[in-house]
Motif scaffolding. Sequence first.
Motif, PDB file in Angstrom:
ATOM      1  N   GLU A 162       9.741   0.395 -72.970  1.00  0.00           N
ATOM      2  CA  GLU A 162       9.826   1.732 -73.182  1.00  0.00           C
ATOM      3  C   GLU A 162       9.018   2.826 -73.281  1.00  0.00           C
ATOM      4  N   ARG A 163       8.373   2.476 -73.634  1.00  0.00           N
ATOM      5  CA  ARG A 163       6.787   3.090 -73.982  1.00  0.00           C
ATOM      6  C   ARG A 163       5.918   3.291 -72.670  1.00  0.00           C
ATOM      7  N   MET A 164       6.098   2.186 -72.142  1.00  0.00           N
ATOM      8  CA  MET A 164       5.125   1.454 -70.765  1.00  0.00           C
ATOM      9  C   MET A 164       6.253   2.055 -69.519  1.00  0.00           C
ATOM     10  N   ALA A 165       6.945   2.413 -69.350  1.00  0.00           N
ATOM     11  CA  ALA A 165       8.005   2.041 -68.441  1.00  0.00           C
ATOM     12  C   ALA A 165       7.629   3.771 -68.618  1.00  0.00           C
ATOM     13  N   GLU A 166       7.206   4.910 -68.693  1.00  0.00           N
ATOM     14  CA  GLU A 166       6.833   6.055 -68.905  1.00  0.00           C
ATOM     15  C   GLU A 166       5.543   6.659 -67.840  1.00  0.00           C
ATOM     16  N   GLU A 167       4.628   5.254 -68.673  1.00  0.00           N
ATOM     17  CA  GLU A 167       3.309   5.437 -68.404  1.00  0.00           C
ATOM     18  C   GLU A 167       2.463   5.153 -67.505  1.00  0.00           C
ATOM     19  N   TYR A 168       3.367   3.796 -66.894  1.00  0.00           N
ATOM     20  CA  TYR A 168       3.720   3.159 -65.630  1.00  0.00           C
ATOM     21  C   TYR A 168       4.229   3.415 -64.764  1.00  0.00           C
ATOM     22  N   ASN A 169       5.358   4.331 -64.940  1.00  0.00           N
ATOM     23  CA  ASN A 169       6.297   4.482 -63.315  1.00  0.00           C
ATOM     24  C   ASN A 169       7.075   3.589 -63.040  1.00  0.00           C
ATOM     25  N   PHE A 170       7.705   2.759 -64.405  1.00  0.00           N
ATOM     26  CA  PHE A 170       8.456   1.397 -63.920  1.00  0.00           C
ATOM     27  C   PHE A 170      10.014   2.210 -63.309  1.00  0.00           C
ATOM     28  N   GLN A 171      10.442   1.274 -62.677  1.00  0.00           N
ATOM     29  CA  GLN A 171      11.663   2.093 -61.926  1.00  0.00           C
ATOM     30  C   GLN A 171      13.016   1.026 -62.670  1.00  0.00           C
ATOM     31  N   THR A 172      13.348   2.028 -63.627  1.00  0.00           N
ATOM     32  CA  THR A 172      14.028   1.252 -64.916  1.00  0.00           C
ATOM     33  C   THR A 172      15.917   0.986 -64.250  1.00  0.00           C
ATOM     34  N   ILE A 173      15.880  -0.691 -64.111  1.00  0.00           N
ATOM     35  CA  ILE A 173      17.455  -0.708 -63.779  1.00  0.00           C
ATOM     36  C   ILE A 173      18.077  -1.356 -65.432  1.00  0.00           C
ATOM     37  N   ALA A 174      19.407  -1.281 -64.825  1.00  0.00           N
ATOM     38  CA  ALA A 174      20.401  -1.776 -66.432  1.00  0.00           C
ATOM     39  C   ALA A 174      20.808  -2.583 -65.867  1.00  0.00           C
ATOM     40  N   ALA A 175      19.551  -4.036 -66.458  1.00  0.00           N
ATOM     41  CA  ALA A 175      20.490  -5.227 -66.644  1.00  0.00           C
ATOM     42  C   ALA A 175      22.255  -6.311 -66.399  1.00  0.00           C
ATOM     43  N   ASP A 176      22.504  -5.700 -67.298  1.00  0.00           N
ATOM     44  CA  ASP A 176      23.183  -5.937 -67.379  1.00  0.00           C
ATOM     45  C   ASP A 176      24.989  -5.359 -66.919  1.00  0.00           C
ATOM     46  N   ASP A 177      24.721  -5.389 -65.375  1.00  0.00           N
ATOM     47  CA  ASP A 177      25.249  -4.517 -64.641  1.00  0.00           C
ATOM     48  C   ASP A 177      25.923  -5.476 -64.265  1.00  0.00           C
ATOM     49  N   PRO A 178      26.711  -5.675 -63.254  1.00  0.00           N
ATOM     50  CA  PRO A 178      26.927  -6.562 -62.215  1.00  0.00           C
ATOM     51  C   PRO A 178      26.401  -6.787 -61.533  1.00  0.00           C
ATOM     52  N   ILE A 179      26.352  -8.629 -61.291  1.00  0.00           N
ATOM     53  CA  ILE A 179      25.250  -8.628 -60.420  1.00  0.00           C
ATOM     54  C   ILE A 179      25.143  -8.279 -58.819  1.00  0.00           C
ATOM     55  N   GLU A 180      25.896  -7.899 -58.197  1.00  0.00           N
ATOM     56  CA  GLU A 180      26.399  -7.107 -56.982  1.00  0.00           C
ATOM     57  C   GLU A 180      24.969  -5.830 -57.028  1.00  0.00           C
ATOM     58  N   THR A 181      25.720  -4.921 -57.770  1.00  0.00           N
ATOM     59  CA  THR A 181      25.371  -3.525 -59.040  1.00  0.00           C
ATOM     60  C   THR A 181      23.483  -3.860 -59.049  1.00  0.00           C
ATOM     61  N   VAL A 182      23.208  -4.421 -59.993  1.00  0.00           N
ATOM     62  CA  VAL A 182      22.078  -4.422 -60.278  1.00  0.00           C
ATOM     63  C   VAL A 182      21.082  -5.254 -58.992  1.00  0.00           C
ATOM     64  N   GLN A 183      21.678  -5.913 -57.736  1.00  0.00           N
ATOM     65  CA  GLN A 183      20.449  -5.964 -56.960  1.00  0.00           C
ATOM     66  C   GLN A 183      21.492  -5.076 -55.786  1.00  0.00           C
ATOM     67  N   LYS A 184      22.573  -4.061 -55.719  1.00  0.00           N
ATOM     68  CA  LYS A 184      21.897  -3.318 -54.650  1.00  0.00           C
ATOM     69  C   LYS A 184      20.621  -2.141 -54.885  1.00  0.00           C
ATOM     70  N   THR A 185      21.056  -2.274 -56.345  1.00  0.00           N
ATOM     71  CA  THR A 185      19.961  -0.897 -56.740  1.00  0.00           C
ATOM     72  C   THR A 185      18.394  -1.166 -56.676  1.00  0.00           C
ATOM     73  N   LEU A 186      18.463  -3.031 -56.825  1.00  0.00           N
ATOM     74  CA  LEU A 186      17.089  -3.050 -56.986  1.00  0.00           C
ATOM     75  C   LEU A 186      16.436  -3.351 -54.909  1.00  0.00           C
ATOM     76  N   ARG A 187      17.600  -3.985 -54.210  1.00  0.00           N
ATOM     77  CA  ARG A 187      17.031  -3.613 -53.144  1.00  0.00           C
ATOM     78  C   ARG A 187      17.152  -2.103 -52.272  1.00  0.00           C
ATOM     79  N   LYS A 188      17.569  -1.045 -52.843  1.00  0.00           N
ATOM     80  CA  LYS A 188      16.880   0.110 -53.456  1.00  0.00           C
ATOM     81  C   LYS A 188      15.901   0.901 -53.292  1.00  0.00           C
ATOM     82  N   GLU A 189      15.414   0.470 -54.300  1.00  0.00           N
ATOM     83  CA  GLU A 189      14.099   0.608 -55.046  1.00  0.00           C
ATOM     84  C   GLU A 189      13.129  -0.102 -54.035  1.00  0.00           C
TER      85      GLU A 189
END
Length: 189
Positions: A162-189
Amino acid sequence: KSTQLDLLRNWLESKGKSVIFTEWNSSVLISKTIKQAKRSNSLIPTTFSLLHATDFADRLENIIIPALKAGHIVITNRYFYTALARDVVRGADPSWVRELYSFAVEPDLVVYLKMPLEPLLRRIITTRGGLDFYESGRDIGMSNDLYQSFKLYQSQILFEYERMAEEYNFQTIAADDPIETVQKTLRKE
Protein backbone atom coordinates in the motif's frame (compact mmCIF):
# COMPACT_ATOMS: atom_id res chain seq x y z
CA LYS A 1 -1.92 -13.86 -10.24
CA SER A 2 -1.11 -16.89 -12.34
CA THR A 3 -4.61 -17.18 -13.82
CA GLN A 4 -4.77 -13.48 -14.59
CA LEU A 5 -1.31 -13.37 -16.16
CA ASP A 6 -2.03 -16.44 -18.32
CA LEU A 7 -5.26 -14.87 -19.54
CA LEU A 8 -3.50 -11.56 -20.23
CA ARG A 9 -0.65 -13.22 -22.10
CA ASN A 10 -3.10 -15.24 -24.24
CA TRP A 11 -5.12 -12.11 -25.00
CA LEU A 12 -2.05 -10.07 -25.98
CA GLU A 13 -0.80 -12.90 -28.20
CA SER A 14 -4.24 -13.14 -29.85
CA LYS A 15 -3.79 -9.44 -30.72
CA GLY A 16 -0.52 -10.28 -32.49
CA LYS A 17 1.80 -9.14 -29.70
CA SER A 18 4.97 -11.01 -28.83
CA VAL A 19 4.98 -11.69 -25.10
CA ILE A 20 7.74 -12.95 -22.83
CA PHE A 21 6.80 -14.17 -19.35
CA THR A 22 9.08 -14.51 -16.35
CA GLU A 23 8.45 -15.08 -12.67
CA TRP A 24 10.11 -14.81 -9.30
CA ASN A 25 12.56 -17.61 -8.43
CA SER A 26 12.87 -18.90 -11.97
CA SER A 27 16.47 -18.06 -12.88
CA VAL A 28 18.25 -21.07 -14.37
CA LEU A 29 21.36 -19.88 -12.54
CA ILE A 30 20.02 -19.81 -8.98
CA SER A 31 16.42 -21.09 -8.64
CA LYS A 32 17.47 -24.60 -7.57
CA THR A 33 19.75 -23.14 -4.92
CA ILE A 34 16.93 -20.97 -3.57
CA LYS A 35 14.52 -23.93 -3.43
CA GLN A 36 17.11 -26.09 -1.69
CA ALA A 37 17.91 -23.36 0.84
CA LYS A 38 14.22 -22.76 1.53
CA ARG A 39 13.60 -26.48 2.11
CA SER A 40 16.08 -26.37 4.97
CA ASN A 41 14.14 -23.47 6.58
CA SER A 42 17.46 -21.94 7.60
CA LEU A 43 17.80 -18.78 5.51
CA ILE A 44 18.56 -15.63 7.45
CA PRO A 45 16.94 -12.42 6.11
CA THR A 46 20.14 -11.09 4.48
CA THR A 47 20.85 -14.36 2.65
CA PHE A 48 17.18 -14.52 1.65
CA SER A 49 17.51 -11.01 0.13
CA LEU A 50 20.78 -11.69 -1.65
CA LEU A 51 19.58 -14.96 -3.21
CA HIS A 52 16.43 -13.34 -4.56
CA ALA A 53 18.41 -10.33 -5.84
CA THR A 54 20.66 -12.77 -7.71
CA ASP A 55 17.64 -14.48 -9.24
CA PHE A 56 16.22 -11.12 -10.31
CA ALA A 57 19.54 -9.84 -11.70
CA ASP A 58 20.03 -12.98 -13.79
CA ARG A 59 16.51 -12.83 -15.22
CA LEU A 60 16.79 -9.09 -15.87
CA GLU A 61 20.08 -9.47 -17.74
CA ASN A 62 19.24 -12.65 -19.65
CA ILE A 63 15.49 -12.47 -20.22
CA ILE A 64 13.85 -9.11 -19.51
CA ILE A 65 16.29 -6.62 -21.07
CA PRO A 66 16.98 -8.69 -24.22
CA ALA A 67 13.22 -9.18 -24.71
CA LEU A 68 12.53 -5.46 -24.32
CA LYS A 69 15.33 -4.59 -26.74
CA ALA A 70 13.81 -7.01 -29.26
CA GLY A 71 10.42 -5.27 -28.96
CA HIS A 72 8.58 -7.88 -26.91
CA ILE A 73 6.11 -7.16 -24.15
CA VAL A 74 7.47 -8.57 -20.89
CA ILE A 75 5.08 -9.74 -18.22
CA THR A 76 6.58 -10.61 -14.85
CA ASN A 77 4.88 -12.40 -12.01
CA ARG A 78 6.40 -10.27 -9.27
CA TYR A 79 9.10 -7.68 -9.77
CA PHE A 80 11.63 -6.11 -7.40
CA TYR A 81 8.76 -4.52 -5.44
CA THR A 82 8.15 -7.98 -3.99
CA ALA A 83 11.63 -7.89 -2.48
CA LEU A 84 11.12 -4.36 -1.17
CA ALA A 85 8.05 -5.50 0.72
CA ARG A 86 9.29 -8.90 1.91
CA ASP A 87 12.80 -7.85 2.85
CA VAL A 88 11.67 -4.78 4.80
CA VAL A 89 9.13 -6.86 6.73
CA ARG A 90 11.94 -9.34 7.46
CA GLY A 91 13.89 -6.48 9.06
CA ALA A 92 16.16 -5.34 6.24
CA ASP A 93 16.96 -1.66 6.05
CA PRO A 94 14.72 -0.15 3.33
CA SER A 95 17.61 1.92 1.95
CA TRP A 96 19.82 -1.18 1.69
CA VAL A 97 17.11 -3.10 -0.20
CA ARG A 98 16.49 -0.20 -2.57
CA GLU A 99 20.22 0.06 -3.25
CA LEU A 100 20.45 -3.71 -3.75
CA TYR A 101 17.81 -3.48 -6.51
CA SER A 102 18.93 -0.13 -7.92
CA PHE A 103 19.90 -1.85 -11.18
CA ALA A 104 16.25 -2.69 -11.95
CA VAL A 105 14.65 -1.29 -15.09
CA GLU A 106 11.65 0.89 -14.34
CA PRO A 107 8.55 -0.85 -15.71
CA ASP A 108 5.99 0.89 -17.91
CA LEU A 109 3.16 -0.47 -15.79
CA VAL A 110 2.92 -2.07 -12.37
CA VAL A 111 -0.36 -3.75 -11.51
CA TYR A 112 -1.03 -4.52 -7.87
CA LEU A 113 -3.61 -7.29 -7.61
CA LYS A 114 -4.86 -6.51 -4.13
CA MET A 115 -6.35 -9.41 -2.20
CA PRO A 116 -7.73 -9.22 1.35
CA LEU A 117 -6.11 -11.65 3.79
CA GLU A 118 -8.98 -14.08 4.40
CA PRO A 119 -9.71 -14.81 0.71
CA LEU A 120 -5.94 -15.01 0.09
CA LEU A 121 -5.58 -17.56 2.89
CA ARG A 122 -8.47 -19.65 1.50
CA ARG A 123 -7.02 -19.59 -2.04
CA ILE A 124 -3.58 -20.66 -0.90
CA ILE A 125 -4.92 -23.52 1.20
CA THR A 126 -7.28 -24.78 -1.53
CA THR A 127 -4.76 -24.48 -4.39
CA ARG A 128 -1.58 -25.53 -2.60
CA GLY A 129 -2.93 -27.53 0.31
CA GLY A 130 -1.11 -25.52 2.96
CA LEU A 131 1.04 -22.57 3.88
CA ASP A 132 4.69 -22.05 3.05
CA PHE A 133 7.21 -21.47 5.86
CA TYR A 134 8.57 -18.26 4.34
CA GLU A 135 5.35 -16.77 2.97
CA SER A 136 4.00 -17.19 6.50
CA GLY A 137 6.87 -15.28 8.08
CA ARG A 138 7.84 -18.26 10.24
CA ASP A 139 11.52 -17.60 9.53
CA ILE A 140 11.30 -14.32 11.46
CA GLY A 141 9.28 -15.67 14.39
CA MET A 142 5.99 -13.86 13.85
CA SER A 143 4.09 -16.59 15.73
CA ASN A 144 4.40 -20.28 16.53
CA ASP A 145 0.96 -20.79 14.99
CA LEU A 146 1.38 -21.05 11.19
CA TYR A 147 -1.99 -19.43 10.37
CA GLN A 148 -1.51 -16.59 12.83
CA SER A 149 2.02 -16.06 11.55
CA PHE A 150 0.69 -15.94 7.97
CA LYS A 151 -1.88 -13.31 8.90
CA LEU A 152 0.65 -11.17 10.77
CA TYR A 153 3.31 -11.42 8.08
CA GLN A 154 0.97 -10.90 5.13
CA SER A 155 -0.75 -7.93 6.79
CA GLN A 156 2.66 -6.26 7.08
CA ILE A 157 3.39 -7.15 3.44
CA LEU A 158 0.08 -5.57 2.43
CA PHE A 159 1.00 -2.44 4.39
CA GLU A 160 4.30 -2.21 2.46
CA TYR A 161 2.53 -2.70 -0.89
CA GLU A 162 0.00 0.00 0.00
CA ARG A 163 2.85 2.37 0.86
CA MET A 164 4.65 1.57 -2.40
CA ALA A 165 1.46 1.77 -4.48
CA GLU A 166 1.40 5.53 -4.11
CA GLU A 167 5.16 6.04 -4.32
CA TYR A 168 5.57 3.97 -7.50
CA ASN A 169 2.16 4.66 -9.04
CA PHE A 170 0.90 1.07 -8.97
CA GLN A 171 -2.40 0.46 -10.74
CA THR A 172 -4.41 -1.30 -8.04
CA ILE A 173 -7.02 -3.88 -9.02
CA ALA A 174 -9.27 -5.71 -6.54
CA ALA A 175 -8.19 -9.32 -7.05
CA ASP A 176 -11.13 -10.74 -5.13
CA ASP A 177 -13.55 -9.66 -7.87
CA PRO A 178 -14.67 -12.34 -10.37
CA ILE A 179 -11.92 -13.54 -12.74
CA GLU A 180 -13.60 -11.95 -15.78
CA THR A 181 -13.94 -8.56 -14.03
CA VAL A 182 -10.30 -8.56 -12.94
CA GLN A 183 -9.17 -9.57 -16.44
CA LYS A 184 -11.25 -6.84 -18.09
CA THR A 185 -9.69 -4.23 -15.81
CA LEU A 186 -6.20 -5.67 -16.34
CA ARG A 187 -6.61 -5.52 -20.12
CA LYS A 188 -7.80 -1.92 -19.90
CA GLU A 189 -4.69 -0.96 -17.91
